[in-house]
Enzyme design. Structure first.
Site, PDB file in Angstrom:
ATOM      1  N   ASN A  62       0.630  -1.288  -0.111  1.00  0.00           N
ATOM      2  CA  ASN A  62      -0.045   0.070  -0.301  1.00  0.00           C
ATOM      3  C   ASN A  62       0.857   1.312   0.122  1.00  0.00           C
ATOM      4  O   ASN A  62       2.442   1.455   1.044  1.00  0.00           O
ATOM      5  CB  ASN A  62      -0.863   0.368   1.116  1.00  0.00           C
ATOM      6  CG  ASN A  62      -0.353  -0.013   2.662  1.00  0.00           C
ATOM      7  OD1 ASN A  62       0.609  -1.010   2.593  1.00  0.00           O
ATOM      8  ND2 ASN A  62      -1.488   0.545   3.573  1.00  0.00           N
ATOM      9  N   GLU A  64       0.212   5.052   0.768  1.00  0.00           N
ATOM     10  CA  GLU A  64      -0.132   6.071   1.466  1.00  0.00           C
ATOM     11  C   GLU A  64      -0.420   7.746   0.753  1.00  0.00           C
ATOM     12  O   GLU A  64       0.963   7.614   0.278  1.00  0.00           O
ATOM     13  CB  GLU A  64      -0.866   6.730   2.740  1.00  0.00           C
ATOM     14  CG  GLU A  64      -1.702   4.583   3.056  1.00  0.00           C
ATOM     15  CD  GLU A  64      -1.081   4.900   4.546  1.00  0.00           C
ATOM     16  OE1 GLU A  64      -2.176   4.269   5.069  1.00  0.00           O
ATOM     17  OE2 GLU A  64      -0.902   5.498   5.425  1.00  0.00           O
ATOM     18  N   CYS A  73      -4.126   0.525  -2.575  1.00  0.00           N
ATOM     19  CA  CYS A  73      -4.191  -0.520  -1.666  1.00  0.00           C
ATOM     20  C   CYS A  73      -2.718  -1.237  -2.244  1.00  0.00           C
ATOM     21  O   CYS A  73      -2.391  -1.415  -3.375  1.00  0.00           O
ATOM     22  CB  CYS A  73      -5.286  -0.951  -1.405  1.00  0.00           C
ATOM     23  SG  CYS A  73      -6.292  -0.923  -0.800  1.00  0.00           S
ATOM     24  N   GLU A  75      -2.832  -5.239  -2.854  1.00  0.00           N
ATOM     25  CA  GLU A  75      -3.361  -5.880  -4.236  1.00  0.00           C
ATOM     26  C   GLU A  75      -3.570  -5.813  -5.921  1.00  0.00           C
ATOM     27  O   GLU A  75      -3.147  -5.948  -6.387  1.00  0.00           O
ATOM     28  CB  GLU A  75      -4.970  -6.261  -3.343  1.00  0.00           C
ATOM     29  CG  GLU A  75      -4.621  -6.928  -2.235  1.00  0.00           C
ATOM     30  CD  GLU A  75      -5.086  -6.451  -0.901  1.00  0.00           C
ATOM     31  OE1 GLU A  75      -5.503  -6.597  -0.305  1.00  0.00           O
ATOM     32  OE2 GLU A  75      -4.449  -5.582  -1.151  1.00  0.00           O
ATOM     33  N   CYS A 112     -10.408  -5.934   0.413  1.00  0.00           N
ATOM     34  CA  CYS A 112     -11.432  -4.466   1.064  1.00  0.00           C
ATOM     35  C   CYS A 112     -12.067  -4.826  -0.503  1.00  0.00           C
ATOM     36  O   CYS A 112     -11.430  -4.887  -1.904  1.00  0.00           O
ATOM     37  CB  CYS A 112     -10.747  -2.919   1.131  1.00  0.00           C
ATOM     38  SG  CYS A 112     -10.412  -2.394  -0.817  1.00  0.00           S
ATOM     39  N   CYS A 115     -10.560  -3.515  -3.731  1.00  0.00           N
ATOM     40  CA  CYS A 115      -9.677  -4.623  -4.814  1.00  0.00           C
ATOM     41  C   CYS A 115     -10.281  -5.952  -5.101  1.00  0.00           C
ATOM     42  O   CYS A 115      -9.762  -6.384  -5.680  1.00  0.00           O
ATOM     43  CB  CYS A 115      -8.753  -4.720  -3.680  1.00  0.00           C
ATOM     44  SG  CYS A 115      -7.158  -3.764  -3.006  1.00  0.00           S
TER      45      CYS A 115
END
Length: 160
Positions: A62, A64, A73, A75, A112, A115
């Site tokens: 990830n 940010e 993210c 993934e 999530c 993803c």
């Protein structure tokens, strides 16, 4: 009116020691990716490792951004990197792991919703499901045989 029942299946491993040699290696790669995550705001680091049909392993973590939620993210970083670098190579397996600098993540952290949708796109694209393994930093690991176990009734290109 018609009622249907949706069921899902997963294998739960008590810890990494129960995984196959290949799954252990892939999860170790996901941990390596997680340790390089850029998560100064959430303090929640995620790593992902994709095993491709050509035996390449593609990592993602990830990333940010202060303009929250402009980050990405792990993934999706991994799957889009695989799609960019190896566009015609099938994904065989995905491993995901998460940790926090605030508390110990001792339960499996699945992908999530965004993803899951991105992963679904690649299963549809390659016309082949792939197993997904996910864990926290310690403890149990969940393994599903495909994204459809995590996202029934997914939206894909067949609707367009």
């Amino acid at each position: 009116m018609r009622k249907i029942e949706i069921s899902t299946a997963a294998i739960i491993y008590k810890d990494v020691s129960e995984l196959s040699t290949e799954d252990k290696m892939l999860m170790r790669k996901a941990v390596e990716a997680r340790e390089k995550a850029y998560a100064p705001y959430s303090k929640f680091s995620v790593g992902a490792a994709l095993l491709l049909e050509n035996n390449e392993i593609v990592l993602g973590n990830n990333q940010e951004n202060a303009a929250y939620p402009s980050g990405m993210c792990a993934e999706r970083v991994a799957i889009w990197r695989a799609g960019s670098e190896f566009p015609s190579v099938k994904i065989l397996k995905l491993a995901i792991t998460a940790s926090s600098s605030i508390h110990k993540v001792d339960k499996p952290a699945g992908p999530c919703g965004a993803c899951r949708q991105a992963l679904s796109e690649y299963e549809v694209k390659q016309k082949q499901h792939f197993p997904i393994l996910f864990m926290g930093e310690v403890g149990e690991i969940v393994k599903t045989e495909s994204l459809s176990s995590l996202l029934p009734f997914s939206f894909d290109s067949s609707y367009l």
